[in-house]
Design an enzyme around this catalytic site. Structure first.
Site, PDB file in Angstrom:
ATOM      1  N   GLN A  68       0.848  -1.203   0.000  1.00  0.00           N
ATOM      2  CA  GLN A  68       0.000   0.000   0.000  1.00  0.00           C
ATOM      3  C   GLN A  68       0.874   1.239   0.000  1.00  0.00           C
ATOM      4  O   GLN A  68       0.374   2.355  -0.093  1.00  0.00           O
ATOM      5  CB  GLN A  68      -0.886   0.003   1.251  1.00  0.00           C
ATOM      6  CG  GLN A  68      -1.854  -1.170   1.308  1.00  0.00           C
ATOM      7  CD  GLN A  68      -2.411  -1.343   2.720  1.00  0.00           C
ATOM      8  OE1 GLN A  68      -3.421  -0.741   3.064  1.00  0.00           O
ATOM      9  NE2 GLN A  68      -1.780  -2.174   3.524  1.00  0.00           N
ATOM     10  N   HIS A  98      -1.485   1.554  -4.210  1.00  0.00           N
ATOM     11  CA  HIS A  98      -1.883   2.963  -4.076  1.00  0.00           C
ATOM     12  C   HIS A  98      -0.990   3.909  -4.865  1.00  0.00           C
ATOM     13  O   HIS A  98      -0.980   5.109  -4.600  1.00  0.00           O
ATOM     14  CB  HIS A  98      -1.920   3.353  -2.586  1.00  0.00           C
ATOM     15  CG  HIS A  98      -2.987   2.624  -1.814  1.00  0.00           C
ATOM     16  ND1 HIS A  98      -2.982   2.488  -0.448  1.00  0.00           N
ATOM     17  CD2 HIS A  98      -4.106   1.983  -2.254  1.00  0.00           C
ATOM     18  CE1 HIS A  98      -4.055   1.792  -0.071  1.00  0.00           C
ATOM     19  NE2 HIS A  98      -4.743   1.470  -1.147  1.00  0.00           N
TER      20      HIS A  98
HETATM   21  P1  OAD Z   1      -1.507   2.880   9.002  1.00  0.00           P
HETATM   22  O1  OAD Z   1      -0.845   4.121   9.497  1.00  0.00           O
HETATM   23  O2  OAD Z   1      -2.997   2.831   9.008  1.00  0.00           O
HETATM   24  O3  OAD Z   1      -1.009   1.637   9.857  1.00  0.00           O
HETATM   25  C1  OAD Z   1       0.358   1.404  10.072  1.00  0.00           C
HETATM   26  C2  OAD Z   1       0.492   0.165  10.926  1.00  0.00           C
HETATM   27  O4  OAD Z   1       1.882  -0.087  11.082  1.00  0.00           O
HETATM   28  C3  OAD Z   1      -0.114   0.310  12.326  1.00  0.00           C
HETATM   29  O5  OAD Z   1      -0.972  -0.807  12.562  1.00  0.00           O
HETATM   30  C4  OAD Z   1       1.101   0.276  13.255  1.00  0.00           C
HETATM   31  O6  OAD Z   1       0.837  -0.421  14.479  1.00  0.00           O
HETATM   32  C5  OAD Z   1       2.103  -0.492  12.411  1.00  0.00           C
HETATM   33  N1  OAD Z   1       3.509  -0.224  12.716  1.00  0.00           N
HETATM   34  C6  OAD Z   1       4.077   0.898  13.242  1.00  0.00           C
HETATM   35  N2  OAD Z   1       5.396   0.753  13.361  1.00  0.00           N
HETATM   36  C7  OAD Z   1       5.701  -0.489  12.892  1.00  0.00           C
HETATM   37  C8  OAD Z   1       6.909  -1.240  12.745  1.00  0.00           C
HETATM   38  N3  OAD Z   1       8.091  -0.732  13.115  1.00  0.00           N
HETATM   39  N4  OAD Z   1       6.827  -2.482  12.212  1.00  0.00           N
HETATM   40  C9  OAD Z   1       5.636  -2.996  11.845  1.00  0.00           C
HETATM   41  N5  OAD Z   1       4.470  -2.345  11.963  1.00  0.00           N
HETATM   42  C10 OAD Z   1       4.494  -1.107  12.473  1.00  0.00           C
HETATM   43  O7  OAD Z   1      -0.908   2.574   7.554  1.00  0.00           O
HETATM   44  P2  OAD Z   1      -1.468   1.622   6.391  1.00  0.00           P
HETATM   45  O8  OAD Z   1      -2.142   0.424   6.980  1.00  0.00           O
HETATM   46  O9  OAD Z   1      -0.366   1.411   5.438  1.00  0.00           O
HETATM   47  O10 OAD Z   1      -3.714   5.091   1.587  1.00  0.00           O
HETATM   48  O11 OAD Z   1      -2.562   2.555   5.750  1.00  0.00           O
HETATM   49  C11 OAD Z   1      -3.259   2.098   4.634  1.00  0.00           C
HETATM   50  C12 OAD Z   1      -3.552   3.224   3.695  1.00  0.00           C
HETATM   51  O12 OAD Z   1      -4.159   4.290   4.402  1.00  0.00           O
HETATM   52  C13 OAD Z   1      -2.320   3.885   3.079  1.00  0.00           C
HETATM   53  O13 OAD Z   1      -1.817   3.201   1.955  1.00  0.00           O
HETATM   54  C14 OAD Z   1      -2.832   5.238   2.701  1.00  0.00           C
HETATM   55  C15 OAD Z   1      -3.562   5.549   3.986  1.00  0.00           C
HETATM   56  O14 OAD Z   1      -4.534   6.455   3.952  1.00  0.00           O
HETATM   57  C16 OAD Z   1      -3.793   6.063   0.652  1.00  0.00           C
HETATM   58  O15 OAD Z   1      -3.100   7.049   0.685  1.00  0.00           O
HETATM   59  C17 OAD Z   1      -4.790   5.792  -0.417  1.00  0.00           C
END
Ligand code: OAD
Length: 231
Positions: free
Chosen positions: A89, A107
């Site tokens: 993503q 994305h």
């Molecule tokens: P999020 O910010 O929603 O989630 C990030 C996740 O990474 C959280 O569950 C954290 O707990 C976890 N996290 C943080 N540090 C970490 C580490 N060191 N190792 C592993 N995990 C860790 O981000 P996404 O799920 O990527 O879309 O968000 C999905 C989409 O929402 C993105 O692609 C973007 C956003 O809006 C668009 O821009 C269309």
């Protein structure tokens, strides 16, 4: 000769967190004073394209200054044993810079621009900014090659096909709240081995059939890959 097994890894912002790129929904999930939804929509582009371009120019500079971390590199190591397809993503290029061979961006990609007239006309930026007045060869304004909220996710069909072939499925660093990407887990066959790596797996968010590893990807993923390469 035995066919190589297929690994599909769904990655999100958390895998790049240890490279210094902030996640979206953490406590510091404000981006230059904007919530992502305020600058990542077609409505925002129509209302104030200059702010949207400035926002993505800033994010592009952050991505260019970042380096892949141990988690990105672990997915490259896994290629010794598996055909690894990364469905990300993320709009950064850290998987590619680490050396992963098959990366599908759900994305979009921040280092590319796209025509506003023809979405198939995608232009590498080589790190340059996009400004108002920068035009595609058809004469229309360039926009970032990213998927905004409310826009279709054209790579989703290919991602679902890949997930359906997985022998091993990894979910790394994503909150799994944004659809359709989060729905990819529903395509994974029951027989596949499944792991979810995240330092903060919510109890209500446990995925049926997944082994949950509560830890940062930079430590947990290399450890998991070491085990998978030994099995
Ligand atoms: P999020 O910010 O929603 O989630 C990030 C996740 O990474 C959280 O569950 C954290 O707990 C976890 N996290 C943080 N540090 C970490 C580490 N060191 N190792 C592993 N995990 C860790 O981000 P996404 O799920 O990527 O879309 O968000 C999905 C989409 O929402 C993105 O692609 C973007 C956003 O809006 C668009 O821009 C269309």
């Amino acid at each position: 000769m035995k066919a190589r097994r297929i690994c599909v890894a769904l990655t999100g912002a958390g895998i790049s967190a240890e490279s210094g790129l902030r996640t979206f929904r953490g406590p510091d999930g404000l981006w230059e004073g904007h919530r992502l939804e305020e600058v990542a929509t077609p409505e925002a582009w129509a209302r104030d394209p200059e702010t949207v371009l400035r926002f993505y120019n800033w994010r592009r500079a952050e991505v260019r200054a970042a380096e892949p971390n141990a988690a990105h590199r672990a997915l490259v190591d896994l290629e010794a044993r598996y055909t690894v397809h990364i469905v990300t993503q993320n709009i950064d290029d850290l998987h590619e810079r680490a050396g992963s061979r098959h990366v599908l961006h759900l994305h979009g990609e921040i280092l590319k621009a796209r025509s506003t007239r023809d979405p198939a006309l995608v232009i590498p930026l080589g790190g340059r900014d996009i400004h108002l007045g920068d035009r595609c060869p058809l004469g229309s304004q360039l926009r970032p090659h990213v998927v905004w909220f409310g826009e279709p996710v054209p790579a989703m069909a290919e991602a679902a096909e890949l997930a359906a072939q997985a022998d091993l499925f990894l979910v790394i660093g994503t909150s799994l709240v944004v659809y359709p990407a989060a729905g990819l887990v529903d395509w994974v066959p029951a027989r596949a081995a499944k792991y979810w790596i995240n330092p903060d797996i919510p109890p209500q968010g446990r995925l049926p059939g997944f082994h949950c590893i509560a830890g940062p990807a930079g430590a947990a993923l290399p450890e998991l890959v070491r085990r998978l390469l030994q099995d």
